[in-house]
Design an enzyme around this catalytic site. Structure first.
Site, short mmCIF file in Angstrom:
data_model
loop_
_atom_site.label_atom_id
_atom_site.label_comp_id
_atom_site.label_asym_id
_atom_site.label_seq_id
_atom_site.Cartn_x
_atom_site.Cartn_y
_atom_site.Cartn_z
N SER A 126 20.27 29.51 34.24
CA SER A 126 20.37 28.36 33.33
C SER A 126 19.89 28.61 31.92
CB SER A 126 19.58 27.17 33.90
OG SER A 126 20.32 26.52 34.89
N LYS B 237 13.95 21.13 26.00
CA LYS B 237 14.84 20.74 27.10
C LYS B 237 14.25 19.52 27.79
CE LYS B 237 17.21 22.66 31.18
NZ LYS B 237 17.35 23.83 32.07
N SER C 74 22.22 25.29 33.09
CA SER C 74 21.92 23.90 32.81
C SER C 74 21.35 23.66 31.41
CB SER C 74 20.90 23.38 33.83
OG SER C 74 19.65 24.03 33.67
#
Lengths: 482, 492
Positions: free
Chosen positions: B184, B79, B160
């Site tokens: 998330s 990420k 997210s």
């Protein structure tokens, strides 16, 4: 007697509180491993934490915590076993994180007190409200380029102790004495080097004025004053300004001011309306700081003797309160004195240190950290006095020679033959010779002109090149002159 | 043999160890898949193909010498909130400009230490603020799944960690790192039909991860199976002296817990999660999950989490407050984007206006507001008190149960054009997940079924602090019972 400033409407009292920022003596910053040396190349002592890089996190430096606790103990203050770090949010180019980590709501040290000694010999207790730890910011340099500001982050993240006093001071002298005492205590503890010209210590001075018997009036804060003398000057300048405002029918507004050292006046920096909203909240990167009582006890047990204790001990050793005070102002001086006094007469040692030795420091413009005569040598000199090898006058000669040569007093005595003559035979021979050469004066003396005795002492000492033991010379002269 | 990209992580390790495939071949398969599908899905912001192949070759060399490590040769996506040394890190924002970190986050460094191969940096909502991956400055990520009756409608992958979940679901990585501040990891995992665990707060170091809300942020893995999550978490986790909130506890063998079963475990069902208007499909899946657990010998126990209903508003005070402060460092002075200004204030304003997107600006403003003098007590302080009560609810529950089962999300993935006008509707996505963040507890999302449109739905297992093992055990049972085998429409 109360210090007052005479205004048009009569005397005004001055009320003073200090917030002192003291840089913690430590090898590393409060929340990063970066070094803290003074005077290093700009931006050479900066870790990614200090520069506020993405994803960087603070980790508390245990050594800085210990220093704060030691300082708290030195201020006879409560140590809070539970304290917490908050974020103080504001934007500035030299504040990389956009917030300062500080202990706003829960400081590590609570109420304490400091006893100050004033010039008239009286003492006063000044209350300490709290001591907390916080990060310093970096430094902005606005004078290096016409349109740009330069930023030096070497100081960013350096550990500071903010020591807040009660509004207990009532004169510039008290403010100066308090600041000097804080500095002295921290230097004894080794928790702050107290170098005000390097910025290791600076004070925000809160001043208000009032008529006798009144409550507190509005105060102003004079920021970042960086010497004891300037603090005393700033107090007076700000107090006089406020008296003028009140007496001309105005109102003193709470504001932050700066002291202009060149002109000796304070000027406005920002008013209460412009004050930042710092949006304090607990720093979520740092769990609360929890101390073990036993750890605090260990620190307490290992504290060095503090100036007040040391002064009391000196008085108990027979020193005058004045000498005890003078000898304890700097820890190094006290250490010097104790080396000289060890196993010797303390009063004689104190007289020599505060007398001839201090005079030599002044004359040579040298510091106790770089003494012209070592404490060991001075001690040996006192031994030579005590065993009557030297007279007082000879000792002063030897002392001067020690300064010149750096040699031990015994060496100087041997090389220069300055040993005091205590051999009664030699003294008698010298006296006989003098009396023989001055038969007229002997007759006058015996005829009642007793003040001639000094003449015979002088002549004898001269004949003996100053080395005759003065007491023995007197004794022999008295006997022979009858 | 299966196509390399179809292998689970556990299978990939076996295949590598059996020399059925090399790390270079495996990595190349994923790079090919990325090249083919990423233009559509936009899951990767940065692909580091050359470095990945070099690392894969090094991995093969280690394995040849018999020095293979726990994750040797496994291609992962990272990420883009994790700082990666020498590789641009964006946090999905313009404000970081071309920031290339000179350091490696602890979690990604741990994965490297264990031999993992990094394929690139995965898309995300800007600064991890969002539930649809549409706030990214690098464009939205598309969910590889689509509705049976409307296959053209593009769906969000959740957020997210939308890039992480989409990449793993579409077989563009064997697993990925992710972070979870309010859901998330779990919400995008559920939306994309994969598994993901938010570990206990403190289990994984936050050092080197771009901070959103420090007291809530926690890194974790997403992968196709519960077991793969267990394998990844073991490498990611561990005490880090550089993070003061990192727990100094041993890291258990999570993988061993996956097959442990639930016999004798007490599973809590919080009454307050039976929301009015809970979609019948979600409610039915939840009941199904409870039946599966009961059938495997667990006892189902009704519990109450009375303050759970305040969790979402509490979260949307605490998280923005911390974010408003954490994001102050993006000021244009030392790194990242700088817009010229007439003075310092002007420089700040222009840089931050240009660098931050609308959702980040909104949260900075909310956070600044709730911390302001005069509002602090009513918002931030009140939220902290409620947070303490939410924690206490769970502590009381742990007296009665060993784990809690809830839906992961209130719905399946929604369309890219939906919920755009109303931030509060978007925030409701976190309704089931956010309590675990506020209480610091581990939460695992497991794919458990499909809705009427053929979209994946997930269940969430919440456990005691630092008891991820029980969470994995429960998740393992759900996974085996659900036998989830559906695959997305867009897939390598």
């Amino acid at each position: 007697m109360t210090y007052t400033i005479e205004g048009e409407t009569g005397p005004w009292e001055v009320v003073i509180g200090l917030e002192v920022h003291a840089q913690v003596t430590s090898h590393a910053k409060l929340f990063s491993g970066a070094a803290t040396a003074f005077g290093a190349e700009p931006n050479s002592q900066v870790s990614f934490v200090d520069a506020g890089f993405p994803g960087m996190l603070p980790v508390i430096n245990e050594a800085c915590i210990a220093q704060a606790v030691r300082t708290g103990l030195g201020l006879n203050a409560e140590i809070h076993l539970w304290s917490r770090f908050d974020r103080k949010n504001y934007f500035y180019a030299d504040l990389p994180q956009g917030y300062q980590i500080s202990q706003y709501a829960h400081p590590i040290v609570g109420k304490g007190e400091v006893e100050v000694t004033l010039a008239d010999g009286s003492t006063k207790i000044i209350g300490v409200t709290r001591l907390h730890l916080e990060q310093d910011a970096g430094k902005s340099l606005h004078d290096q380029h016409p349109t740009k500001s330069f930023i030096d982050l070497n100081r960013s993240g350096v550990a500071l102790m903010e020591i807040v006093s009660e509004p207990d001071m009532r004169s510039p002298e008290e403010a100066g004495a308090y600041l000097a005492k804080l500095r002295q205590i921290m230097r004894y503890l080794g928790t702050c080097d107290g170098n005000m010209d390097e910025g290791s210590m600076r004070a925000d001075v809160n001043v208000s004025v009032r008529k006798a018997g009144e409550g507190f009036r509005t105060r102003c804060e004079v920021k970042n004053v960086n010497s004891i003398r300037f603090v005393m000057q700033a107090v007076e300048a700000e107090a006089r300004r406020q008296i003028e405002v009140w007496e001309s029918g105005g109102t003193v507004e709470q504001e932050t001011r700066l002291f202009d050292t060149a002109r000796g006046v304070t000027r406005s920096m920002r008013s209460k309306e412009d004050a930042h909203d710092y949006r304090y909240f607990p720093d979520p990167d740092l769990p609360p700081l929890v101390l073990e009582q036993s750890w605090v006890e260990q620190l307490k047990a290992s504290l060095p003797e503090l100036p007040d204790q040391r002064r009391a001990r000196y008085v108990a050793m027979g020193l005058s309160p004045y000498d005890a005070h003078v000898l304890t102002i700097e820890r190094e001086t006290a250490t010097f004195f104790e080396t000289v006094a060890k196993g010797r007469d303390a009063k004689v040692a104190a007289n020599w240190v505060t007398g001839d030795f201090f005079a030599a420091l002044n004359r040579l413009k040298r510091d106790i950290s770089d003494p012209p005569v070592t404490a060991q040598h001075l001690g040996e000199l006192l031994d030579l006095l005590a065993d009557k090898t030297l007279s007082g006058a000879l000792a002063k000669q030897v002392f001067e020679a020690m300064i010149e040569t750096g040699q031990a007093p015994s060496v100087i005595v041997e090389e220069r033959g300055l040993r005091q003559v205590t051999d009664t035979g030699a003294i008698e021979a010298a006296v006989d010779a003098i009396m023989a050469a001055n038969a007229d004066k002997v007759a006058e003396y015996r005829g009642g002109k007793e003040k001639l005795f000094g003449f015979f002492v002088g002549q004898t000492m001269k004949a003996m090149a100053g080395k005759g033991n003065p007491a023995l010379v007197n004794e022999v002269l008295k006997a022979k002159l009858g | 043999m299966m196509r390399p990209t179809d292998l689970t992580l556990a299978e990939g390790l076996e295949a590598l160890e059996a020399r059925e495939i090399s790390a270079v071949e495996l990595t190349q398969s994923f790079l090919d898949a990325i090249e083919r599908l990423n233009p559509r899905l936009n899951a990767y912001i940065t692909v580091t193909g050359e470095a990945a192949l070099a690392d894969a070759a090094a991995s093969d060399a280690r394995r040849a010498k018999g020095e293979a490590r726990a994750l040797d040769g496994i291609p992962l996506g990272i990420k883009d909130l994790f700082c990666t040394e020498g590789t641009r890190t964006t946090a999905g924002s313009n404000i970081l400009g071309g920031f290339v970190p000179p350091y490696e986050s602890t979690v990604s460094a741990n994965l490297k230490r264990d031999g993992a191969v990094f394929l690139g940096k995965l898309n995300l909502d800007e600064f991890a603020m969002g539930s649809s991956n549409q706030t990214s400055a690098f464009g939205p990520v598309e969910n590889p799944w689509s509705r049976a009756n409307d296959p053209e409608k593009r769906l969000v992958p959740g957020g997210s960690s939308g890039g992480s979940a989409a990449a793993v679901a579409a077989r563009l990585a064997m697993g990925a790192t992710a972070t979870d501040t309010g859901g998330s990891i779990r919400q995008p995992a559920a939306f994309c039909g994969i598994a993901g665990i938010k570990p206990t707060y403190g289990r994984c170091s936050r050092w080197g991860i771009v901070a959103f809300a420090s007291s809530l942020d926690q890194a974790g893995p997403v992968a196709r199976t519960v077991e793969d999550n267990a394998i990844l978490l073991r490498s990611m986790a561990g005490h880090d002296p550089k993070d003061s909130t990192s727990a100094n506890l041993p890291v258990p063998d999570f993988r061993a817990a996956v097959g442990r079963g639930v016999k004798g475990l007490r599973i809590g069902v919080p009454a307050e999660y039976r929301l009015d208007g809970l979609a019948p499909e979600i409610a039915a899946l939840w009941d199904q999950g409870l039946d599966w657990l009961r059938a495997e010998g667990a006892e189902i126990v009704p519990i109450s989490l009375p303050h759970a209903k305040y969790a979402l508003p509490t979260y949307y005070v605490v998280a923005p407050a911390e974010a408003s402060s954490n994001l102050a460092r993006y000021d244009g002075v030392r790194f990242g984007l700088r817009e010229k200004g007439s003075d310092l204030k002007d420089l700040y304003e222009r840089t931050r206006a240009r660098g931050f997107g609308a959702e980040v600006r909104r949260r900075i403003m909310i956070g600044t507001y709730v911390l302001s003098a005069g509002y602090y007590d009513a918002y931030y302080l009140k939220a902290q008190k409620v947070r303490a009560l939410i924690r206490r609810d769970f502590e009381l529950a742990w007296g009665k149960v060993d784990a809690i089962l809830t839906p992961a999300t209130p719905s399946a993935a929604f369309g890219m054009d939906e919920k755009q006008d109303d931030p509060v509707a978007m925030y409701l996505n976190d309704i089931f997940t956010v309590t675990a963040n506020l209480a610091g507890l581990p939460g695992l999302a497991v794919p458990a079924g499909l809705d009427g449109q053929g979209l994946p739905l997930g269940l969430q297992v919440i456990g005691r602090a630092f008891d991820e093992e029980t969470v994995f055990a429960v998740g393992g049972v759900i996974e085996r019972a659900a036998a989830f085998s559906a695959t997305p429409q867009v897939m390598a």
